[in-house]
Design a protein around this motif. Structure first.
Motif, PDB file in Angstrom:
ATOM      1  N   MET A 132       0.845  -1.177   0.000  1.00 44.83           N
ATOM      2  CA  MET A 132       0.000   0.000   0.000  1.00 44.83           C
ATOM      3  C   MET A 132       0.892   1.243   0.000  1.00 44.83           C
ATOM      4  N   THR A 133       0.619   2.144  -0.892  1.00 45.23           N
ATOM      5  CA  THR A 133       1.343   3.412  -0.955  1.00 45.23           C
ATOM      6  C   THR A 133       0.927   4.288   0.218  1.00 45.23           C
ATOM      7  N   GLU A 134       1.856   5.061   0.720  1.00 41.14           N
ATOM      8  CA  GLU A 134       1.547   6.010   1.781  1.00 41.14           C
ATOM      9  C   GLU A 134       0.503   6.983   1.239  1.00 41.14           C
ATOM     10  N   PRO A 135      -0.563   7.272   2.000  1.00 46.30           N
ATOM     11  CA  PRO A 135      -1.682   8.059   1.471  1.00 46.30           C
ATOM     12  C   PRO A 135      -1.317   9.429   0.905  1.00 46.30           C
ATOM     13  N   SER A 136      -0.429  10.165   1.570  1.00 41.62           N
ATOM     14  CA  SER A 136      -0.120  11.503   1.066  1.00 41.62           C
ATOM     15  C   SER A 136       0.661  11.434  -0.246  1.00 41.62           C
ATOM     16  N   LEU A 137       1.514  10.421  -0.407  1.00 41.82           N
ATOM     17  CA  LEU A 137       2.237  10.264  -1.669  1.00 41.82           C
ATOM     18  C   LEU A 137       1.290   9.897  -2.805  1.00 41.82           C
ATOM     19  N   ALA A 138       0.335   9.018  -2.511  1.00 40.64           N
ATOM     20  CA  ALA A 138      -0.660   8.650  -3.524  1.00 40.64           C
ATOM     21  C   ALA A 138      -1.473   9.876  -3.939  1.00 40.64           C
ATOM     22  N   LEU A 139      -1.849  10.690  -2.965  1.00 41.87           N
ATOM     23  CA  LEU A 139      -2.617  11.899  -3.275  1.00 41.87           C
ATOM     24  C   LEU A 139      -1.772  12.887  -4.079  1.00 41.87           C
ATOM     25  N   GLN A 140      -0.502  13.066  -3.706  1.00 44.71           N
ATOM     26  CA  GLN A 140       0.385  13.966  -4.454  1.00 44.71           C
ATOM     27  C   GLN A 140       0.486  13.547  -5.917  1.00 44.71           C
ATOM     28  N   MET A 141       0.665  12.249  -6.153  1.00 48.95           N
ATOM     29  CA  MET A 141       0.780  11.767  -7.536  1.00 48.95           C
ATOM     30  C   MET A 141      -0.511  12.024  -8.307  1.00 48.95           C
ATOM     31  N   ALA A 142      -1.651  11.798  -7.662  1.00 49.77           N
ATOM     32  CA  ALA A 142      -2.944  12.022  -8.321  1.00 49.77           C
ATOM     33  C   ALA A 142      -3.163  13.503  -8.621  1.00 49.77           C
ATOM     34  N   ILE A 143      -2.775  14.359  -7.696  1.00 45.49           N
ATOM     35  CA  ILE A 143      -2.934  15.801  -7.902  1.00 45.49           C
ATOM     36  C   ILE A 143      -2.025  16.276  -9.028  1.00 45.49           C
ATOM     37  N   ARG A 144      -0.786  15.835  -9.036  1.00 45.62           N
ATOM     38  CA  ARG A 144       0.118  16.238 -10.118  1.00 45.62           C
ATOM     39  C   ARG A 144      -0.425  15.786 -11.467  1.00 45.62           C
ATOM     40  N   ALA A 145      -0.915  14.546 -11.534  1.00 48.19           N
ATOM     41  CA  ALA A 145      -1.481  14.042 -12.787  1.00 48.19           C
ATOM     42  C   ALA A 145      -2.670  14.890 -13.220  1.00 48.19           C
ATOM     43  N   ARG A 146      -3.516  15.287 -12.276  1.00 46.55           N
ATOM     44  CA  ARG A 146      -4.686  16.112 -12.595  1.00 46.55           C
ATOM     45  C   ARG A 146      -4.245  17.483 -13.095  1.00 46.55           C
ATOM     46  N   VAL A 201      -1.040  13.460   7.615  1.00 48.61           N
ATOM     47  CA  VAL A 201      -2.009  12.368   7.525  1.00 48.61           C
ATOM     48  C   VAL A 201      -2.521  12.070   8.923  1.00 48.61           C
ATOM     49  N   GLU A 202      -3.852  12.133   9.085  1.00 44.38           N
ATOM     50  CA  GLU A 202      -4.485  11.778  10.351  1.00 44.38           C
ATOM     51  C   GLU A 202      -5.327  10.537  10.139  1.00 44.38           C
ATOM     52  N   THR A 203      -5.180   9.563  11.017  1.00 45.76           N
ATOM     53  CA  THR A 203      -6.004   8.370  10.929  1.00 45.76           C
ATOM     54  C   THR A 203      -7.396   8.706  11.433  1.00 45.76           C
ATOM     55  N   ASN A 216      -9.391   4.548   7.269  1.00 48.84           N
ATOM     56  CA  ASN A 216      -9.708   5.869   6.732  1.00 48.84           C
ATOM     57  C   ASN A 216      -8.683   6.858   7.266  1.00 48.84           C
ATOM     58  N   VAL A 217      -8.258   7.760   6.394  1.00 48.27           N
ATOM     59  CA  VAL A 217      -7.332   8.814   6.792  1.00 48.27           C
ATOM     60  C   VAL A 217      -7.799  10.132   6.202  1.00 48.27           C
ATOM     61  N   THR A 218      -7.438  11.200   6.864  1.00 48.11           N
ATOM     62  CA  THR A 218      -7.613  12.533   6.302  1.00 48.11           C
ATOM     63  C   THR A 218      -6.228  13.048   5.956  1.00 48.11           C
ATOM     64  N   VAL A 253      -0.439  29.852  -1.243  1.00 46.44           N
ATOM     65  CA  VAL A 253      -0.549  28.541  -0.614  1.00 46.44           C
ATOM     66  C   VAL A 253      -2.002  28.108  -0.740  1.00 46.44           C
ATOM     67  N   VAL A 254      -2.212  26.996  -1.455  1.00 47.00           N
ATOM     68  CA  VAL A 254      -3.533  26.413  -1.609  1.00 47.00           C
ATOM     69  C   VAL A 254      -3.567  25.168  -0.738  1.00 47.00           C
ATOM     70  N   SER A 255      -4.423  25.181   0.280  1.00 42.50           N
ATOM     71  CA  SER A 255      -4.498  24.076   1.226  1.00 42.50           C
ATOM     72  C   SER A 255      -5.636  23.145   0.853  1.00 42.50           C
ATOM     73  N   LEU A 256      -5.289  21.852   0.756  1.00 43.96           N
ATOM     74  CA  LEU A 256      -6.240  20.820   0.331  1.00 43.96           C
ATOM     75  C   LEU A 256      -6.519  19.852   1.477  1.00 43.96           C
ATOM     76  N   ARG A 257      -7.699  19.225   1.420  1.00 47.47           N
ATOM     77  CA  ARG A 257      -8.075  18.186   2.374  1.00 47.47           C
ATOM     78  C   ARG A 257      -8.768  17.078   1.624  1.00 47.47           C
ATOM     79  N   ALA A 258      -8.388  15.835   1.938  1.00 44.17           N
ATOM     80  CA  ALA A 258      -9.040  14.678   1.319  1.00 44.17           C
ATOM     81  C   ALA A 258      -9.254  13.606   2.374  1.00 44.17           C
ATOM     82  N   LEU A 259     -10.486  13.106   2.475  1.00 47.53           N
ATOM     83  CA  LEU A 259     -10.782  11.953   3.317  1.00 47.53           C
ATOM     84  C   LEU A 259     -10.681  10.737   2.413  1.00 47.53           C
ATOM     85  N   MET A 260      -9.734   9.849   2.754  1.00 47.22           N
ATOM     86  CA  MET A 260      -9.420   8.722   1.881  1.00 47.22           C
ATOM     87  C   MET A 260      -9.519   7.422   2.669  1.00 47.22           C
ATOM     88  N   GLY A 261      -9.900   6.371   1.985  1.00 44.67           N
ATOM     89  CA  GLY A 261      -9.932   5.053   2.593  1.00 44.67           C
ATOM     90  C   GLY A 261      -9.177   4.073   1.725  1.00 44.67           C
TER      91      GLY A 261
END
Length: 134
Positions: free
Chosen positions: A1-15, A51-53, A62-64, A123-131
Motif C-alpha cells: 500500500m502506498t503512503e496516502p499523502s504520496l498517492a494523493l500527491q501523484m494524483a494531484i500532479r497528474a490532474r 495524515v491523520e487516521t 480511513n485517513v484525512t 498557498v492552496v491548502s487541500l483536504r481529502a478523506l481517503m480510505g
C-alpha cells in the motif's frame, strides 16, 4: 500500500498536468514535489503533507490527508491566476490508485502574498478523506 499523502500527491500532479488551464500557465517540469523556493516561475510545489487516521477496521483504514500546494509566480497577479486554474483543475474527485476518496478533495483555503523578492507566492491548502485496504 502506498503512503496516502504520496498517492494523493501523484494524483494531484497528474490532474494538474492534464488540465489545459494549468498547462497554459505552468510548464510540467515546474509542477513538482519539494520544499524550497523554485528557480523557475511560474511553479507549483507539492509541499508538506499531514495524515491523520480517521478510523481503523479489520482490513481497511480511513485517513484525512492535508496537503499544501505552493504556487509561485513572477507577480502576485500571475500567482493568483495559477491558483484559480489549480482550483478549477482539482474540482471533483481525482483518481487516487489504491484509495477511495470518501468525501472528495476540497480546497480548504488559498492565501496569496508578495514574497520579499517581489514575486508572488500562494498557498492552496487541500483536504481529502481517503480510505484504503491495509
Amino acid at each position: 500500500m502506498t503512503e496516502p499523502s504520496l498517492a494523493l500527491q501523484m494524483a494531484i500532479r497528474a490532474r494538474l498536468v492534464a488540465s489545459p488551464h494549468v498547462m497554459e500557465l505552468v510548464e510540467p517540469p515546474n509542477i513538482r514535489d519539494g520544499g524550497t523556493r523554485p528557480e523557475a516561475f511560474p511553479s507549483i510545489i507539492l509541499g508538506s503533507a499531514q495524515v491523520e487516521t480517521a478510523g481503523h477496521y479489520r482490513t481497511y483504514r480511513n485517513v484525512t490527508v492535508y496537503l499544501d500546494l505552493h504556487i509561485w509566480g513572477e507577480t502576485l497577479e500571475a500567482t493568483k491566476n495559477v491558483g484559480a486554474a489549480v482550483s478549477k483543475a482539482l474540482f471533483g474527485e481525482p483518481d487516487v490508485p489504491g484509495f477511495d476518496l470518501t468525501n472528495g478533495l476540497s480546497v480548504e483555503r488559498s492565501i496569496y502574498m508578495t514574497d520579499p523578492s517581489a514575486c508572488g507566492h500562494g498557498v492552496v491548502s487541500l483536504r481529502a478523506l481517503m480510505g484504503g485496504a491495509i
